[in-house]
Design a protein around this motif. Structure first.
Motif, PDB file in Angstrom:
ATOM      1  N   THR A 225       3.978   1.531   2.443  1.00 59.54           N
ATOM      2  CA  THR A 225       3.670   1.560   3.870  1.00 59.54           C
ATOM      3  C   THR A 225       3.485   0.132   4.381  1.00 59.54           C
ATOM      4  OG1 THR A 225       1.263   1.585   3.651  1.00 59.54           O
ATOM      5  CG2 THR A 225       2.394   3.722   3.533  1.00 59.54           C
ATOM      6  N   ARG A 226       3.312   0.041   5.667  1.00 60.73           N
ATOM      7  CA  ARG A 226       3.064  -1.261   6.284  1.00 60.73           C
ATOM      8  C   ARG A 226       1.564  -1.584   6.347  1.00 60.73           C
ATOM      9  NH1 ARG A 226       7.711  -3.310   7.468  1.00 60.73           N
ATOM     10  NH2 ARG A 226       9.438  -1.984   8.071  1.00 60.73           N
ATOM     11  N   CYS A 227       0.717  -0.695   5.843  1.00 54.69           N
ATOM     12  CA  CYS A 227      -0.715  -0.977   5.792  1.00 54.69           C
ATOM     13  C   CYS A 227      -0.972  -2.124   4.827  1.00 54.69           C
ATOM     14  CB  CYS A 227      -1.491   0.255   5.324  1.00 54.69           C
ATOM     15  SG  CYS A 227      -1.792   1.423   6.648  1.00 54.69           S
TER      16      CYS A 227
ATOM     17  N   PRO B 109      -7.570   3.264   4.605  1.00 49.56           N
ATOM     18  CA  PRO B 109      -6.784   3.105   5.826  1.00 49.56           C
ATOM     19  C   PRO B 109      -6.427   4.471   6.407  1.00 49.56           C
ATOM     20  CG  PRO B 109      -5.401   2.748   3.933  1.00 49.56           C
ATOM     21  CD  PRO B 109      -6.814   2.916   3.423  1.00 49.56           C
TER      22      PRO B 109
ATOM     23  N   ALA C 249      -6.506  -2.318   1.565  1.00 49.65           N
ATOM     24  CA  ALA C 249      -7.333  -1.827   2.669  1.00 49.65           C
ATOM     25  C   ALA C 249      -8.167  -0.644   2.181  1.00 49.65           C
ATOM     26  CB  ALA C 249      -6.454  -1.403   3.840  1.00 49.65           C
TER      27      ALA C 249
ATOM     28  N   HIS D 159       0.864  -1.175   0.000  1.00 52.72           N
ATOM     29  CA  HIS D 159       0.000   0.000   0.000  1.00 52.72           C
ATOM     30  C   HIS D 159       0.903   1.228   0.000  1.00 52.72           C
ATOM     31  CE1 HIS D 159      -3.604   2.324   0.745  1.00 52.72           C
ATOM     32  NE2 HIS D 159      -2.889   3.028   1.595  1.00 52.72           N
TER      33      HIS D 159
ATOM     34  N   LYS E 162      -1.704   6.012  10.666  1.00 54.36           N
ATOM     35  CA  LYS E 162      -1.310   4.741  11.280  1.00 54.36           C
ATOM     36  C   LYS E 162      -0.565   3.830  10.311  1.00 54.36           C
ATOM     37  CE  LYS E 162      -4.946   4.916  14.675  1.00 54.36           C
ATOM     38  NZ  LYS E 162      -6.171   4.351  15.189  1.00 54.36           N
ATOM     39  N   CYS E 163      -0.356   4.282   9.091  1.00 51.90           N
ATOM     40  CA  CYS E 163       0.369   3.496   8.083  1.00 51.90           C
ATOM     41  C   CYS E 163       1.835   3.922   8.092  1.00 51.90           C
ATOM     42  CB  CYS E 163      -0.206   3.727   6.694  1.00 51.90           C
ATOM     43  SG  CYS E 163      -1.883   3.138   6.479  1.00 51.90           S
TER      44      CYS E 163
END
Length: 162
Positions: A80-82, A89, A86, A50, A93-94
């Protein structure tokens, strides 16, 4: 010691993501719309991660006439780590990944009263930064320059002399 190092790395990732989202929110509406088109294209493609907006490299806009403008925006997207795919998102927070190359993107499009016009079709091109060559840059620029044409007597005066 390991806990402190882990904490510092996580804090730096959150700060970096927050700064990038702040940079996105500072873009004017027409530039945000172009970034959103690129994000939609990238995040709905076969890429494994993402992506979110990271930073602008170059921006230009030319007001033509009667509410019509031509926009050119070169910017970076960062993985990102998302979870990929998703739906909406939370960008705050990503966390950005530092183990993947940036995507170098160009978006060029025409607007009418800040809405992207469907004709000519907006041009979005993203490529992993290590693969970006002078030939790719030239191809992008030539394509975008070709989109910056308008018909009609009133617009002839807005073209730059070469």
């Amino acid at each position: 010691m390991a806990f402190l190092l882990t904490f510092l790395l996580l804090a730096a990732g959150v700060l970096s993501c927050t700064e990038a989202q702040e940079a996105y929110s500072k873009l004017s509406e027409p530039y945000r719309k172009g970034v959103d088109l690129a994000l939609q294209q990238v995040n709905n493609s076969a890429v494994q991660h993402h992506f979110l907006f990271f930073k602008s490299l170059y921006k230009s806009d030319v007001y033509v006439s009667f509410g019509t403008s031509h926009f050119y925006h070169n910017f970076n997207l960062k993985a990102t780590r998302c979870v990929r795919g998703a739906v909406n998102p939370d960008p705050t927070k990503c966390q950005f990944r530092n183990d993947r190359p940036l995507l170098d993107c160009v978006a060029c499009y025409n607007t009418l009263d800040d809405d992207i016009k469907p004709d000519p079709k907006p041009y979005i091109h993203c490529i992993h930064k290590p693969s970006l060559t002078p030939e790719v840059k030239k191809k992008r620029r030539d394509h975008c320059d070709g989109m910056n044409h308008f018909t009609g007597g009133a617009t002839l005066l807005t073209h730059k002399r070469q």
